[in-house]
Design a protein around this motif. Sequence first.
Motif, short mmCIF file in Angstrom:
data_model
loop_
_atom_site.label_atom_id
_atom_site.label_comp_id
_atom_site.label_asym_id
_atom_site.label_seq_id
_atom_site.Cartn_x
_atom_site.Cartn_y
_atom_site.Cartn_z
N ILE A 283 0.87 -1.19 0.03
CA ILE A 283 0.01 0.06 0.17
C ILE A 283 0.85 1.27 0.00
CG2 ILE A 283 -1.94 1.20 1.16
CD1 ILE A 283 -2.59 -1.65 0.05
N PRO A 284 1.10 1.96 -1.06
CA PRO A 284 1.91 3.07 -1.08
C PRO A 284 1.59 4.31 -0.21
CG PRO A 284 0.64 2.84 -3.26
CD PRO A 284 0.15 1.66 -2.43
N PRO A 285 2.48 5.09 0.03
CA PRO A 285 1.98 6.45 0.70
C PRO A 285 0.90 7.25 -0.16
CG PRO A 285 4.29 6.02 0.95
CD PRO A 285 3.77 5.10 -0.10
N GLY A 286 0.01 7.78 0.66
CA GLY A 286 -0.93 8.49 -0.03
C GLY A 286 -2.32 7.77 -0.36
N THR A 287 -2.34 6.49 -0.03
CA THR A 287 -3.48 5.71 -0.26
C THR A 287 -4.59 6.01 0.95
OG1 THR A 287 -2.27 4.19 -1.42
CG2 THR A 287 -4.49 3.44 -0.50
N PRO A 288 -5.85 6.47 0.56
CA PRO A 288 -6.81 6.51 1.56
C PRO A 288 -7.24 5.09 2.19
CG PRO A 288 -7.29 7.89 -0.20
CD PRO A 288 -6.19 6.94 -0.81
N PHE A 289 -7.53 4.98 3.36
CA PHE A 289 -8.09 3.72 3.69
C PHE A 289 -9.07 3.18 3.09
CE2 PHE A 289 -10.11 0.78 6.65
CZ PHE A 289 -9.23 0.35 7.33
N GLU A 290 -10.07 4.09 2.45
CA GLU A 290 -11.10 3.37 1.82
C GLU A 290 -10.86 2.68 0.52
OE1 GLU A 290 -12.41 6.44 4.46
OE2 GLU A 290 -10.96 6.44 3.06
N GLU A 291 -9.54 3.04 0.10
CA GLU A 291 -9.11 2.37 -1.17
C GLU A 291 -8.16 1.38 -0.91
OE1 GLU A 291 -7.41 5.48 -3.71
OE2 GLU A 291 -9.17 6.48 -3.72
N ILE A 292 -8.02 0.90 0.16
CA ILE A 292 -6.90 -0.35 0.36
C ILE A 292 -7.99 -1.73 0.08
CG2 ILE A 292 -6.13 -1.81 2.32
CD1 ILE A 292 -5.57 0.86 3.92
#
Length: 232
Positions: A202-211
């Motif tokens: 999970i790269p930096p800048g990824t909102p939790f909802e998009e995991i």
Amino acid sequence: MNIEAFYKITYGLYVVSAAYRGRKNGYVGNTVFQVTAFPPQVAISCSKENLTSEMIEKSGFFSISVLEKDTPSGLIGLFGYKSGKDVDKFESTRHITTGHGTPVLTENAIAWFECRVIQTVNVGSHLLFIGEILENDLTDAGKDPLTYAYYRDVKKGVAPKNAPTYLEPSEDKPAGKTGKKYKCGVCGFIYDPAIGDPDGGIPPGTPFEEIPDDWQCPVCGVSKSEFKPIEE
């Protein structure tokens, strides 16, 4: 009191194990230290609430496995956040058993020690077991040990609640522009979108909802559904 000062005390991360009447268990600990060289003795601090503590008291033996720097979060989660009352931690992990019946974790371990308890000190919430080393081995001299500082600063791990060094994870840092931070309901790990989880893809800048829904907590291994948003 300045809590940050406590983080400057150096620790390693180990799996301390014991057995009693054929039942094996172990936990992740960071308070392991040598107290004498002749005879060789070490001490460990174990929560009275740990099943392993009861096994050490009754059997009189324990083992210490020194974890390597790249120990996966899944193994730390198994021994650090799962209860031996609910799961057999050694069922799916590589280990050996000594002549005294003590289990020794060898998976992701670079050295190990088996000890006989020679003194027990009650320090309130924990028991301090002092043990004489009976047997040991250096299984991988080429790898570095996992330190608590590396675990905390690089892996973003937190101490289990029964650990002598446990402190409530801080939630007072503002969330990044990528959305809210989320906290694991099991181990207290905080997912910060600005940091992400690079080790978990999970790269930096990824909102939790998009995991992805199959993502797991990098510390204790529980599912994404166990996380709750931190209210600002």
